[in-house]
Design a protein around this motif. Structure first.
Motif, PDB file in Angstrom:
ATOM      1  N   LEU A 191     108.402 -19.412  76.771  1.00  7.12           N
ATOM      2  CA  LEU A 191     108.299 -19.577  78.220  1.00  7.12           C
ATOM      3  C   LEU A 191     106.824 -19.444  78.591  1.00  7.12           C
ATOM      4  O   LEU A 191     106.137 -18.546  78.097  1.00  7.12           O
ATOM      5  CB  LEU A 191     109.135 -18.486  78.891  1.00  7.12           C
ATOM      6  N   LEU A 192     106.348 -20.357  79.443  1.00  5.66           N
ATOM      7  CA  LEU A 192     104.933 -20.375  79.817  1.00  5.66           C
ATOM      8  C   LEU A 192     104.750 -19.891  81.252  1.00  5.66           C
ATOM      9  O   LEU A 192     105.588 -20.161  82.121  1.00  5.66           O
ATOM     10  CB  LEU A 192     104.369 -21.796  79.686  1.00  5.66           C
TER      11      LEU A 192
ATOM     12  N   ALA B 155     105.450 -16.090  76.153  1.00  2.00           N
ATOM     13  CA  ALA B 155     106.223 -15.160  75.317  1.00  2.00           C
ATOM     14  C   ALA B 155     107.363 -15.918  74.643  1.00  2.00           C
ATOM     15  O   ALA B 155     107.855 -16.917  75.170  1.00  2.00           O
ATOM     16  CB  ALA B 155     106.778 -14.005  76.142  1.00  2.00           C
ATOM     17  N   VAL B 156     107.744 -15.423  73.482  1.00  2.00           N
ATOM     18  CA  VAL B 156     108.930 -15.946  72.791  1.00  2.00           C
ATOM     19  C   VAL B 156     110.142 -15.320  73.469  1.00  2.00           C
ATOM     20  O   VAL B 156     110.227 -14.108  73.611  1.00  2.00           O
ATOM     21  CB  VAL B 156     108.911 -15.570  71.296  1.00  2.00           C
ATOM     22  N   VAL B 157     111.077 -16.164  73.888  1.00  2.00           N
ATOM     23  CA  VAL B 157     112.270 -15.626  74.557  1.00  2.00           C
ATOM     24  C   VAL B 157     113.516 -15.717  73.681  1.00  2.00           C
ATOM     25  O   VAL B 157     114.567 -15.206  74.054  1.00  2.00           O
ATOM     26  CB  VAL B 157     112.500 -16.308  75.926  1.00  2.00           C
ATOM     27  N   GLY B 158     113.376 -16.340  72.516  1.00  2.10           N
ATOM     28  CA  GLY B 158     114.493 -16.387  71.569  1.00  2.10           C
ATOM     29  C   GLY B 158     114.147 -17.241  70.363  1.00  2.10           C
ATOM     30  O   GLY B 158     113.190 -18.019  70.410  1.00  2.10           O
ATOM     31  N   VAL B 159     114.917 -17.073  69.294  1.00  2.00           N
ATOM     32  CA  VAL B 159     114.735 -17.859  68.064  1.00  2.00           C
ATOM     33  C   VAL B 159     116.097 -18.435  67.683  1.00  2.00           C
ATOM     34  O   VAL B 159     117.083 -17.694  67.584  1.00  2.00           O
ATOM     35  CB  VAL B 159     114.181 -16.976  66.920  1.00  2.00           C
ATOM     36  N   PHE B 160     116.138 -19.759  67.480  1.00  2.00           N
ATOM     37  CA  PHE B 160     117.417 -20.458  67.321  1.00  2.00           C
ATOM     38  C   PHE B 160     117.295 -21.588  66.303  1.00  2.00           C
ATOM     39  O   PHE B 160     116.194 -21.981  65.920  1.00  2.00           O
ATOM     40  CB  PHE B 160     117.829 -21.077  68.669  1.00  2.00           C
ATOM     41  N   SER B 161     118.440 -22.148  65.940  1.00  2.00           N
ATOM     42  CA  SER B 161     118.457 -23.411  65.179  1.00  2.00           C
ATOM     43  C   SER B 161     117.820 -24.494  66.051  1.00  2.00           C
ATOM     44  O   SER B 161     117.695 -24.327  67.271  1.00  2.00           O
ATOM     45  CB  SER B 161     119.897 -23.809  64.851  1.00  2.00           C
TER      46      SER B 161
ATOM     47  N   GLU C  54     116.725 -26.726  71.308  1.00  2.22           N
ATOM     48  CA  GLU C  54     116.589 -27.915  72.154  1.00  2.22           C
ATOM     49  C   GLU C  54     117.445 -27.805  73.412  1.00  2.22           C
ATOM     50  O   GLU C  54     117.013 -28.176  74.507  1.00  2.22           O
ATOM     51  CB  GLU C  54     117.040 -29.155  71.365  1.00  2.22           C
ATOM     52  N   THR C  55     118.653 -27.299  73.226  1.00  2.00           N
ATOM     53  CA  THR C  55     119.569 -27.133  74.361  1.00  2.00           C
ATOM     54  C   THR C  55     119.017 -26.123  75.361  1.00  2.00           C
ATOM     55  O   THR C  55     119.031 -26.362  76.577  1.00  2.00           O
ATOM     56  CB  THR C  55     120.962 -26.673  73.858  1.00  2.00           C
ATOM     57  N   LYS C  56     118.505 -25.002  74.849  1.00  2.00           N
ATOM     58  CA  LYS C  56     117.941 -23.964  75.740  1.00  2.00           C
ATOM     59  C   LYS C  56     116.771 -24.525  76.548  1.00  2.00           C
ATOM     60  O   LYS C  56     116.683 -24.308  77.764  1.00  2.00           O
ATOM     61  CB  LYS C  56     117.450 -22.751  74.929  1.00  2.00           C
ATOM     62  N   VAL C  57     115.880 -25.237  75.858  1.00  2.00           N
ATOM     63  CA  VAL C  57     114.708 -25.810  76.539  1.00  2.00           C
ATOM     64  C   VAL C  57     115.174 -26.772  77.641  1.00  2.00           C
ATOM     65  O   VAL C  57     114.679 -26.716  78.776  1.00  2.00           O
ATOM     66  CB  VAL C  57     113.768 -26.533  75.539  1.00  2.00           C
ATOM     67  N   ALA C  58     116.146 -27.612  77.312  1.00  2.00           N
ATOM     68  CA  ALA C  58     116.656 -28.585  78.295  1.00  2.00           C
ATOM     69  C   ALA C  58     117.302 -27.868  79.478  1.00  2.00           C
ATOM     70  O   ALA C  58     117.076 -28.253  80.640  1.00  2.00           O
ATOM     71  CB  ALA C  58     117.654 -29.521  77.628  1.00  2.00           C
ATOM     72  N   GLN C  59     118.075 -26.823  79.210  1.00  2.00           N
ATOM     73  CA  GLN C  59     118.739 -26.072  80.290  1.00  2.00           C
ATOM     74  C   GLN C  59     117.703 -25.456  81.234  1.00  2.00           C
ATOM     75  O   GLN C  59     117.834 -25.541  82.457  1.00  2.00           O
ATOM     76  CB  GLN C  59     119.618 -24.958  79.703  1.00  2.00           C
TER      77      GLN C  59
ATOM     78  N   LEU D 123     108.009 -24.353  86.284  1.00  2.00           N
ATOM     79  CA  LEU D 123     108.194 -23.565  85.051  1.00  2.00           C
ATOM     80  C   LEU D 123     108.274 -24.468  83.815  1.00  2.00           C
ATOM     81  O   LEU D 123     108.985 -25.470  83.819  1.00  2.00           O
ATOM     82  CB  LEU D 123     109.487 -22.753  85.178  1.00  2.00           C
ATOM     83  N   GLN D 124     107.569 -24.064  82.758  1.00  2.00           N
ATOM     84  CA  GLN D 124     107.575 -24.830  81.512  1.00  2.00           C
ATOM     85  C   GLN D 124     108.172 -23.997  80.375  1.00  2.00           C
ATOM     86  O   GLN D 124     107.870 -22.803  80.232  1.00  2.00           O
ATOM     87  CB  GLN D 124     106.144 -25.237  81.128  1.00  2.00           C
ATOM     88  N   CYS D 125     109.013 -24.646  79.608  1.00  2.00           N
ATOM     89  CA  CYS D 125     109.657 -24.017  78.452  1.00  2.00           C
ATOM     90  C   CYS D 125     109.511 -24.978  77.274  1.00  2.00           C
ATOM     91  O   CYS D 125     109.764 -26.176  77.422  1.00  2.00           O
ATOM     92  CB  CYS D 125     111.129 -23.788  78.791  1.00  2.00           C
ATOM     93  N   THR D 126     109.081 -24.465  76.122  1.00  2.00           N
ATOM     94  CA  THR D 126     108.874 -25.322  74.950  1.00  2.00           C
ATOM     95  C   THR D 126     109.447 -24.645  73.711  1.00  2.00           C
ATOM     96  O   THR D 126     109.874 -23.484  73.772  1.00  2.00           O
ATOM     97  CB  THR D 126     107.369 -25.584  74.697  1.00  2.00           C
ATOM     98  N   MET D 127     109.457 -25.387  72.607  1.00  2.00           N
ATOM     99  CA  MET D 127     109.898 -24.802  71.349  1.00  2.00           C
ATOM    100  C   MET D 127     108.894 -25.126  70.249  1.00  2.00           C
ATOM    101  O   MET D 127     108.185 -26.124  70.327  1.00  2.00           O
ATOM    102  CB  MET D 127     111.293 -25.317  70.968  1.00  2.00           C
ATOM    103  N   GLU D 128     108.837 -24.247  69.248  1.00  2.00           N
ATOM    104  CA  GLU D 128     107.998 -24.545  68.078  1.00  2.00           C
ATOM    105  C   GLU D 128     108.626 -23.944  66.832  1.00  2.00           C
ATOM    106  O   GLU D 128     109.296 -22.911  66.895  1.00  2.00           O
ATOM    107  CB  GLU D 128     106.553 -24.090  68.279  1.00  2.00           C
ATOM    108  N   LYS D 129     108.399 -24.620  65.708  1.00  2.00           N
ATOM    109  CA  LYS D 129     108.943 -24.153  64.434  1.00  2.00           C
ATOM    110  C   LYS D 129     108.392 -22.779  64.115  1.00  2.00           C
ATOM    111  O   LYS D 129     107.199 -22.537  64.303  1.00  2.00           O
ATOM    112  CB  LYS D 129     108.581 -25.152  63.335  1.00  2.00           C
ATOM    113  N   GLU D 130     109.288 -21.886  63.660  1.00  2.00           N
ATOM    114  CA  GLU D 130     108.875 -20.513  63.387  1.00  2.00           C
ATOM    115  C   GLU D 130     107.940 -20.433  62.176  1.00  2.00           C
ATOM    116  O   GLU D 130     108.156 -21.135  61.199  1.00  2.00           O
ATOM    117  CB  GLU D 130     110.100 -19.651  63.137  1.00  2.00           C
TER     118      GLU D 130
END
Ligand code: TYC
Length: 111
Positions: A37-38, A76-82, A87-92, A104-111
């Motif tokens: 989350l940014l 901050a990292v707000v969760g770690v998922f498959s 992708e679903t969380k970011v879209a939601q 508000l911006q939400c993104t994902m990156e490979k752990e």
């Protein structure tokens, strides 16, 4: 890497006599993705808290703490998922923020 090898034997080309069967399971864990989350200057704090409660199943206290971390540190990292769940969380989050006209911006990156 480090598998039993098959030695070529000139006398039995095309036969399976020297084939070594590798019986080790070769399953790989699927990669995991961090959902981030940014910070921005406009999204209300309470709205971010609501998102963390609704989509990331945090208690109010956890959500408030993470929101403040993003507010102060920028991300901050707000969760770690498959991959699919991330992708679903970011879209939601993005859909919900857009619906309420917050940047508000939400993104994902490979752990
Ligand atoms: N910085 C925002 C404010 O002061 C609050 C905020 C926190 C915004 C976290 C986005 O991901 C965020 N209203």
């Amino acid at each position: 890497m480090n598998r039993p090898t098959m030695m070529a034997d000139r006398t039995d080309d095309d036969s399976d006599i020297n084939v070594v069967v590798d019986t080790r399971p070769r399953t790989k864990r699927p990669p995991l993705y961090k959902v981030l989350l940014l910070n921005d200057d406009y999204t209300p704090m309470e709205f971010v808290v609501l998102i963390l409660e609704q989509f990331f199943h945090m208690t109010h206290a956890e959500a408030f703490e993470i929101m403040l971390t993003v507010h102060k540190k920028g991300v901050a990292v707000v969760g770690v998922f498959s991959h699919e769940i991330a992708e679903t969380k970011v879209a939601q989050v993005m859909d919900f923020a857009r619906k309420h006209q917050h940047p508000l911006q939400c993104t994902m990156e490979k752990e």
